[in-house]
Design a protein around this motif. Structure first.
Motif, mmCIF file in Angstrom:
data_model
loop_
_atom_site.group_PDB
_atom_site.id
_atom_site.type_symbol
_atom_site.label_atom_id
_atom_site.label_comp_id
_atom_site.label_asym_id
_atom_site.label_seq_id
_atom_site.Cartn_x
_atom_site.Cartn_y
_atom_site.Cartn_z
ATOM 1 N N ALA A 118 97.416 -17.875 -13.341
ATOM 2 C CA ALA A 118 98.374 -18.108 -14.527
ATOM 3 C C ALA A 118 99.452 -17.387 -14.696
ATOM 4 O O ALA A 118 100.576 -17.705 -15.412
ATOM 5 C CB ALA A 118 97.599 -17.986 -15.653
ATOM 6 N N LEU A 119 99.457 -16.007 -14.052
ATOM 7 C CA LEU A 119 100.824 -15.452 -14.313
ATOM 8 C C LEU A 119 101.843 -15.834 -13.392
ATOM 9 O O LEU A 119 103.057 -15.410 -13.610
ATOM 10 C CB LEU A 119 100.302 -14.042 -14.147
ATOM 11 N N HIS A 120 101.522 -16.438 -12.168
ATOM 12 C CA HIS A 120 102.359 -16.853 -11.208
ATOM 13 C C HIS A 120 102.067 -18.222 -10.675
ATOM 14 O O HIS A 120 101.481 -18.344 -9.379
ATOM 15 C CB HIS A 120 102.312 -15.494 -9.950
ATOM 16 N N LEU A 121 102.290 -19.239 -11.316
ATOM 17 C CA LEU A 121 101.882 -20.697 -10.973
ATOM 18 C C LEU A 121 102.582 -21.029 -9.941
ATOM 19 O O LEU A 121 103.866 -21.038 -9.770
ATOM 20 C CB LEU A 121 102.063 -21.402 -12.176
ATOM 21 N N PRO A 122 101.982 -21.333 -8.759
ATOM 22 C CA PRO A 122 102.710 -21.912 -7.566
ATOM 23 C C PRO A 122 103.237 -23.337 -7.350
ATOM 24 O O PRO A 122 103.196 -23.901 -6.705
ATOM 25 C CB PRO A 122 101.708 -21.726 -6.381
ATOM 26 N N TYR A 123 104.103 -23.627 -8.649
ATOM 27 C CA TYR A 123 104.671 -25.077 -8.747
ATOM 28 C C TYR A 123 105.891 -24.645 -9.033
ATOM 29 O O TYR A 123 106.390 -23.846 -9.781
ATOM 30 C CB TYR A 123 103.897 -25.692 -9.820
ATOM 31 N N GLU A 124 106.927 -25.763 -8.857
ATOM 32 C CA GLU A 124 108.218 -26.091 -9.119
ATOM 33 C C GLU A 124 108.463 -26.031 -10.563
ATOM 34 O O GLU A 124 107.799 -26.586 -11.202
ATOM 35 C CB GLU A 124 108.950 -27.056 -8.149
ATOM 36 N N ASP A 125 109.614 -25.773 -10.956
ATOM 37 C CA ASP A 125 110.026 -26.296 -12.492
ATOM 38 C C ASP A 125 109.998 -27.521 -12.646
ATOM 39 O O ASP A 125 110.335 -28.399 -11.833
ATOM 40 C CB ASP A 125 111.292 -25.719 -12.710
ATOM 41 N N GLY A 126 109.245 -28.017 -13.694
ATOM 42 C CA GLY A 126 109.309 -29.034 -14.174
ATOM 43 C C GLY A 126 108.398 -30.196 -13.409
ATOM 44 O O GLY A 126 108.485 -31.359 -13.325
ATOM 45 N N ALA A 127 107.444 -29.385 -12.476
ATOM 46 C CA ALA A 127 106.466 -30.268 -11.699
ATOM 47 C C ALA A 127 105.556 -30.940 -12.405
ATOM 48 O O ALA A 127 105.067 -32.123 -11.738
ATOM 49 C CB ALA A 127 105.928 -29.200 -10.773
ATOM 50 N N PHE A 128 105.203 -30.669 -13.643
ATOM 51 C CA PHE A 128 104.429 -31.851 -14.553
ATOM 52 C C PHE A 128 104.980 -32.223 -15.960
ATOM 53 O O PHE A 128 105.815 -31.521 -16.133
ATOM 54 C CB PHE A 128 102.824 -30.653 -14.815
ATOM 55 N N ASP A 129 104.352 -33.064 -16.455
ATOM 56 C CA ASP A 129 104.914 -33.566 -17.813
ATOM 57 C C ASP A 129 104.328 -32.694 -18.516
ATOM 58 O O ASP A 129 105.025 -32.248 -19.544
ATOM 59 C CB ASP A 129 104.420 -35.051 -17.727
ATOM 60 N N PHE A 130 102.908 -32.397 -18.569
ATOM 61 C CA PHE A 130 102.596 -31.548 -19.544
ATOM 62 C C PHE A 130 101.657 -30.425 -19.052
ATOM 63 O O PHE A 130 101.082 -30.485 -17.833
ATOM 64 C CB PHE A 130 101.510 -32.177 -20.442
ATOM 65 N N ALA A 131 101.609 -29.302 -19.638
ATOM 66 C CA ALA A 131 100.663 -28.464 -19.269
ATOM 67 C C ALA A 131 99.784 -27.774 -20.379
ATOM 68 O O ALA A 131 100.091 -27.838 -21.612
ATOM 69 C CB ALA A 131 101.464 -26.785 -19.034
ATOM 70 N N ILE A 132 98.531 -27.740 -20.225
ATOM 71 C CA ILE A 132 97.472 -27.241 -21.118
ATOM 72 C C ILE A 132 97.001 -26.118 -20.613
ATOM 73 O O ILE A 132 96.555 -25.742 -19.483
ATOM 74 C CB ILE A 132 96.475 -28.421 -20.943
ATOM 75 N N CYS A 133 96.534 -25.109 -21.616
ATOM 76 C CA CYS A 133 95.589 -23.873 -21.208
ATOM 77 C C CYS A 133 94.594 -23.963 -22.369
ATOM 78 O O CYS A 133 95.037 -23.955 -23.674
ATOM 79 C CB CYS A 133 96.611 -22.525 -21.381
ATOM 80 N N SER A 134 93.422 -24.095 -22.237
ATOM 81 C CA SER A 134 92.379 -24.010 -23.325
ATOM 82 C C SER A 134 91.373 -22.816 -23.038
ATOM 83 O O SER A 134 90.647 -22.445 -22.285
ATOM 84 C CB SER A 134 91.553 -25.184 -23.109
ATOM 85 N N THR A 135 91.054 -22.034 -24.333
ATOM 86 C CA THR A 135 90.265 -20.771 -24.602
ATOM 87 C C THR A 135 90.500 -19.990 -23.454
ATOM 88 O O THR A 135 89.472 -19.303 -22.927
ATOM 89 C CB THR A 135 88.765 -21.605 -24.479
ATOM 90 N N ALA A 136 91.434 -19.616 -22.936
ATOM 91 C CA ALA A 136 91.975 -18.877 -21.928
ATOM 92 C C ALA A 136 93.150 -17.747 -22.159
ATOM 93 O O ALA A 136 93.081 -16.471 -21.485
ATOM 94 C CB ALA A 136 92.433 -19.510 -20.502
#
Length: 237
Positions: A118-136
């Motif tokens: 989570a501290l260094h996501l291996p994805y390009e800028d704007g690679a997803f429409d939405f990002a979710i993080c639950s109970t973490a």
């Protein structure tokens, strides 16, 4: 201000050498918490609002620190029931948790499980429409790490995102202690981590402060009963 100060401390489910059977039981317990105490409901409520404002037939979604991938599975089914498709990448950085998530999600073609920090996501800028993080989010203690996680979620999400977590309060802590002494008493990981998770969680004011410091666009914090809080942000346009 709350009279229950935020606590630091490691949760057993994060330990790299955790017994797989005990960790698996804890992940199932977390599914029950999400089902009965609002985790699924909170995510789907806010995701539905985001989708309504940004309609399209298909979306790419990132779920960070996915645990058993139960929330991605709920999201994928929810989307299909509404005639849309969400291709979800569910990530975690604990190898035993990843194995559990892969088995749990193996029957859904719209959910793919990958290793990611989570501290260094291996994805390009704007690679997803939405990002979710639950109970973490509460698993991180240092403010710099909290801001880094939020910054990474912001970076990879083209439209916006949802952080769904516990809300720290004395009633929530008492409830977690009661569960630890009853339903979870034979599950040592959950019995330890449940009350500690509440102590490590955030108040709405603290989440609002983190959102501002992380420069999340149009961020709002929402209280959900009984013990949940959601941080939602959305880019304009």
């Amino acid at each position: 201000m709350t009279s229950l100060p935020r606590a630091a401390g490691a949760e057993r489910m994060d330990e790299p050498g955790q017994d797989p059977a005990e960790l698996g039981r804890s992940l199932v317990d977390l599914q029950h918490v999400n089902r009965w105490l609002g985790g699924y409901r909170v995510v789907l409520h806010h995701l539905g609002r985001l989708v309504a404002r940004h309609p399209r037939p298909e979306y790419r979604v990132l779920d960070v620190a996915t645990g058993s991938a139960d929330i991605p599975l709920k999201v994928a089914a929810w989307a299909r029931s509404r005639g849309i498709r969400m291709r979800i990448v569910a990530t975690d950085n604990h190898p035993v948790t990843l194995d559990f998530a892969r088995r749990h999600a193996s029957g859904d073609a719209d959910v793919r499980v990958e290793a990611a920090d989570a501290l260094h996501l291996p994805y390009e800028d704007g690679a997803f429409d939405f990002a979710i993080c639950s109970t973490a989010l509460h698993h991180f203690d240092a403010r710099a790490d909290l801001l880094r996680v939020l910054g990474e979620l912001r970076r990879v999400a083209r439209i916006g995102g949802i952080v769904n977590d516990l809300r720290r309060s004395r009633p929530a802590y008492v409830g977690a202690r009661l569960l630890a002494a009853t339903f979870w008493r034979a599950h040592p990981v959950t019995a330890h981590d449940g009350p500690l998770s509440v102590r490590r969680a955030f108040t709405p004011a603290e989440l609002d402060d983190l959102a501002r410091a992380a420069a999340l666009p149009c961020a709002r914090v929402h209280r959900h009963e009984p013990f949940r809080v959601a941080l939602v942000w959305e880019r304009e346009g």
